[in-house]
Design an enzyme around this catalytic site. Sequence first.
Site, short mmCIF file in Angstrom:
data_model
loop_
_atom_site.label_atom_id
_atom_site.label_comp_id
_atom_site.label_asym_id
_atom_site.label_seq_id
_atom_site.Cartn_x
_atom_site.Cartn_y
_atom_site.Cartn_z
N CYS A 12 24.12 20.43 41.86
CA CYS A 12 23.94 19.45 40.78
C CYS A 12 25.04 19.56 39.73
O CYS A 12 24.79 19.91 38.58
CB CYS A 12 22.57 19.66 40.14
N GLU A 13 26.26 19.33 40.14
CA GLU A 13 27.40 19.30 39.23
C GLU A 13 28.42 18.32 39.83
O GLU A 13 28.69 18.38 41.02
CB GLU A 13 28.10 20.66 39.16
N TYR B 180 40.00 25.45 40.00
CA TYR B 180 41.46 25.37 39.86
C TYR B 180 42.00 23.99 40.26
O TYR B 180 43.22 23.87 40.48
CB TYR B 180 42.15 26.41 40.75
N PRO C 133 50.16 42.04 47.65
CA PRO C 133 49.88 40.68 48.11
C PRO C 133 48.40 40.51 48.44
O PRO C 133 47.79 41.38 49.05
CB PRO C 133 50.74 40.55 49.37
N GLY C 134 47.85 39.40 48.03
CA GLY C 134 46.47 39.07 48.37
C GLY C 134 46.43 37.78 49.17
O GLY C 134 46.35 37.77 50.39
N TYR D 159 40.18 34.13 47.94
CA TYR D 159 39.45 33.65 46.76
C TYR D 159 38.38 32.63 47.16
O TYR D 159 38.13 31.66 46.46
CB TYR D 159 40.42 33.10 45.69
C1 LIG Z 1 45.29 39.11 41.70
C2 LIG Z 1 46.27 40.20 41.71
C3 LIG Z 1 47.08 40.41 42.83
C4 LIG Z 1 47.05 39.52 44.05
O1 LIG Z 1 47.53 38.26 43.78
P1 LIG Z 1 47.83 37.23 44.97
O2 LIG Z 1 48.30 36.02 44.28
O3 LIG Z 1 46.55 37.02 45.69
O4 LIG Z 1 48.86 37.83 45.84
C5 LIG Z 1 47.94 41.47 42.81
N1 LIG Z 1 48.04 42.29 41.73
C6 LIG Z 1 47.28 42.12 40.64
C7 LIG Z 1 47.40 43.06 39.51
C8 LIG Z 1 46.36 41.07 40.58
O5 LIG Z 1 45.63 40.90 39.49
#
Ligand SMILES: *Cc1c(COP(=O)(O)O)cnc(C)c1O
Length: 419
Positions: free
Chosen positions: A344-345, A316, A274-275, A373
Amino acid sequence: MNPFVYKNGALHAEDVAVADIASAVGTPFYCYSTAGLVQRYTDFANAFSHNRATICYAVKANGNLAVIRTLAALGAGADVVSEGELRRALAAGTPTDRIVFSGVGKSRAELAYALTQGIVQINVESEPELEALSETCVALDKTASIGVRVNPDVDAQTHAKISTGKAENKFGIDITRAPAVFARARDLPGVNPVSVAVHIGSQITDLTPLRIAFGHLASLVDRLRADGHNITRLDLGGGLGIRYEDETPPTPAEYAAMVNETLGHLDCHLMFEPGRVLVGEAGILVTSVLYDKPGESRRFVIVDAAMNDLVRPSMYDAYHGVLPIRETSSDIMLSDADIVGPVCETGDTFARHRAMPPVDPGDMLAILSAGAYGAVMSSTYNARLLIPEVLVNGDAFAVVRARPSYDELLKLDQFADWQ
Ligand SMILES: *Cc1c(COP(=O)(O)O)cnc(C)c1O
């Protein structure tokens, strides 16, 4: 628990007034909450407390060393996608037995570095990469436990740029090829295929695509075991979404129930990456109003942060909530405004059509859910300095990345010797 709330009319990060941080570091800056990180990690970890599981924080969401260390101290491992991220995870104190190396194109030099560090697992994403890893292992006299990342051809139903599990995406090995790839891996020296990995995308707010992908994964594991492979781990990637606007993402508990339903019977050690879900809502971007520019057709609130600091809205089409640092009293007239940066965009727009109070130059705004991110995707476009990152913990705060000076920025370049 939301760590960013008004107290006596002033937005706070935990027990610190955001305005006090601004006085100390200037705007714009990122502000992260330790309590927010702890809460999110704990929620996720608790959901899997009855599983054998390793939660490998996806460092690419927010690579600040202090953030990684906060999570590592709670028991998190790391999912890294480059040598640089691996170095960050190590520098922050993440134990090597909880670090997994993912990514669609790892160079031989990066693989060699990972092998010398002895991390727990390397996920290969192509057959040529498998061959390269085996050769690198032999050259270094190492054996690597590997996962094979499969592409299950499932639509994650998220933004196209963060969708990774369709056959047309560059990620993973076509799931139908996986048995052949495992057979090849078994014959190769230096690699020990123990895991199947999958990650179908990011900001997933409905469990259905994940459930379908995990179903395919379960069938694959049955097949691989029938072929005699000793599959002991599953790497289920990341991807759980958060609330930016009005999404209702699954809770970690709901996610865990689905994981156990689809994959529990395989009795594997589970790895998660998880990120966003760990860090996204634990961070804000604080910016000052430069000008309130009335237009013929639109009102523009021009702020001192820009797309180079937070690219998600322009990259996004992402929605981010915006709150004034000084709470708006209920009798104040709001009017429709776009909140834009100075770059400038035209794409340098954080938010459109927001009901905003009147603002004066110097008033501050918080752009919400900016912990994932955000800083990691920033650049110095328009020769703007990278902005500081601040970590709050209770009533304390610390600068965990300082604002560089213009001298430092210019020193990154040099003249050619004929100039
Ligand atoms: C980006 C990524 C994550 C994390 O994704 P989240 O949506 O931020 O949880 C985990 N594994 C891989 C291989 C990724 O490329």
